[in-house]
Design a protein around this motif. Sequence first.
Motif, PDB file in Angstrom:
ATOM      1  N   ALA A   1       7.188   6.101   1.544  1.00 34.07           N
ATOM      2  CA  ALA A   1       7.769   4.904   0.919  1.00 34.07           C
ATOM      3  C   ALA A   1       7.346   4.751  -0.538  1.00 34.07           C
ATOM      4  N   PHE A   2       6.623   5.734  -1.079  1.00 35.62           N
ATOM      5  CA  PHE A   2       6.137   5.639  -2.462  1.00 35.62           C
ATOM      6  C   PHE A   2       7.307   5.470  -3.429  1.00 35.62           C
ATOM      7  N   ASN A   3       7.265   4.380  -4.211  1.00 33.61           N
ATOM      8  CA  ASN A   3       8.366   4.118  -5.146  1.00 33.61           C
ATOM      9  C   ASN A   3       7.873   3.434  -6.419  1.00 33.61           C
TER      10      ASN A   3
ATOM     11  N   ILE B   1       0.837  -1.205   0.000  1.00 33.74           N
ATOM     12  CA  ILE B   1       0.000   0.000   0.000  1.00 33.74           C
ATOM     13  C   ILE B   1       0.869   1.251   0.000  1.00 33.74           C
ATOM     14  N   GLU B   2       1.861   1.278   0.885  1.00 34.27           N
ATOM     15  CA  GLU B   2       2.710   2.468   0.989  1.00 34.27           C
ATOM     16  C   GLU B   2       3.561   2.677  -0.262  1.00 34.27           C
ATOM     17  N   GLU B   3       4.006   1.573  -0.879  1.00 32.14           N
ATOM     18  CA  GLU B   3       4.800   1.689  -2.100  1.00 32.14           C
ATOM     19  C   GLU B   3       3.980   2.236  -3.272  1.00 32.14           C
ATOM     20  N   HIS B   4       2.661   2.027  -3.194  1.00 29.37           N
ATOM     21  CA  HIS B   4       1.777   2.448  -4.287  1.00 29.37           C
ATOM     22  C   HIS B   4       0.915   3.643  -3.887  1.00 29.37           C
ATOM     23  N   SER B   5       1.415   4.461  -2.975  1.00 24.98           N
ATOM     24  CA  SER B   5       0.676   5.657  -2.554  1.00 24.98           C
ATOM     25  C   SER B   5       1.608   6.859  -2.457  1.00 24.98           C
TER      26      SER B   5
END
Length: 233
Positions: A56-58, A47-51
């Motif tokens: 943490a968005f990457n 979720i954090e990688e895709h937000s």
Amino acid sequence: MALVDRIVQAFEALGGRATYSELYDYLEKNTNAPLPRTWKDNVRGRIEEHSSDSNAFNHRRDLFYSVLGKGSGVWGLRNRLQKSPVAIDIEEQVNDLKIGDGNAKPAKIETETTRIIRDTIMTKQLKLIYQYKCQICNKAILLYKSQYAEAHHLRPLGGVHRGPDDAGNILIVCPNHHVEFDYGAIAVHPVEMTVIHIDSNYSLTGKPVLFHPLHKINELNLAYHIDNVFQGN
């Protein structure tokens, strides 16, 4: 199916937004294969990688948004956020309606109206967590492809009241109950959190008011409304 796609699928099934606990519960009940020990950490990570709301968005796919801000643990699908209801001026919708024999249009006169439309990010977020349902009657108004609710400030903004524009001073209500709050016909008991009404026979009197765990109301604002706006005993 990739984990991130399963997460999107879960959000869709949960109405487009959910807390982590609601998301975990859904995934656990709808996953046939054994889950690894760290699966909850993996869900949070995806979720954090895709937000773009997360540090943490990457990833180029910006799929999720934080409903109540960083650290709240409430997430939603970003494409659902783009479809959130907006304020609608009903007068604009009826300007071209025909009356009478079906051919004539009403005469038009030019007027200038000043309107204050208050629908901040905070009130939109509160409406989202209540799914546009009134905290008093638990009903949502269905519009074309959207739902509608209003934000009532218990201690009115400005003037002599000088109420705060924060979540602790706001109830999400339907238009009918918004009018009753504004004119002092209804209130919320600041201790019991139940409905009070000037009509002792009112059907919702004594009913517990709906409160989401993420919405912390300030009891002092409930008491202020009773002391300064409510017209009952």
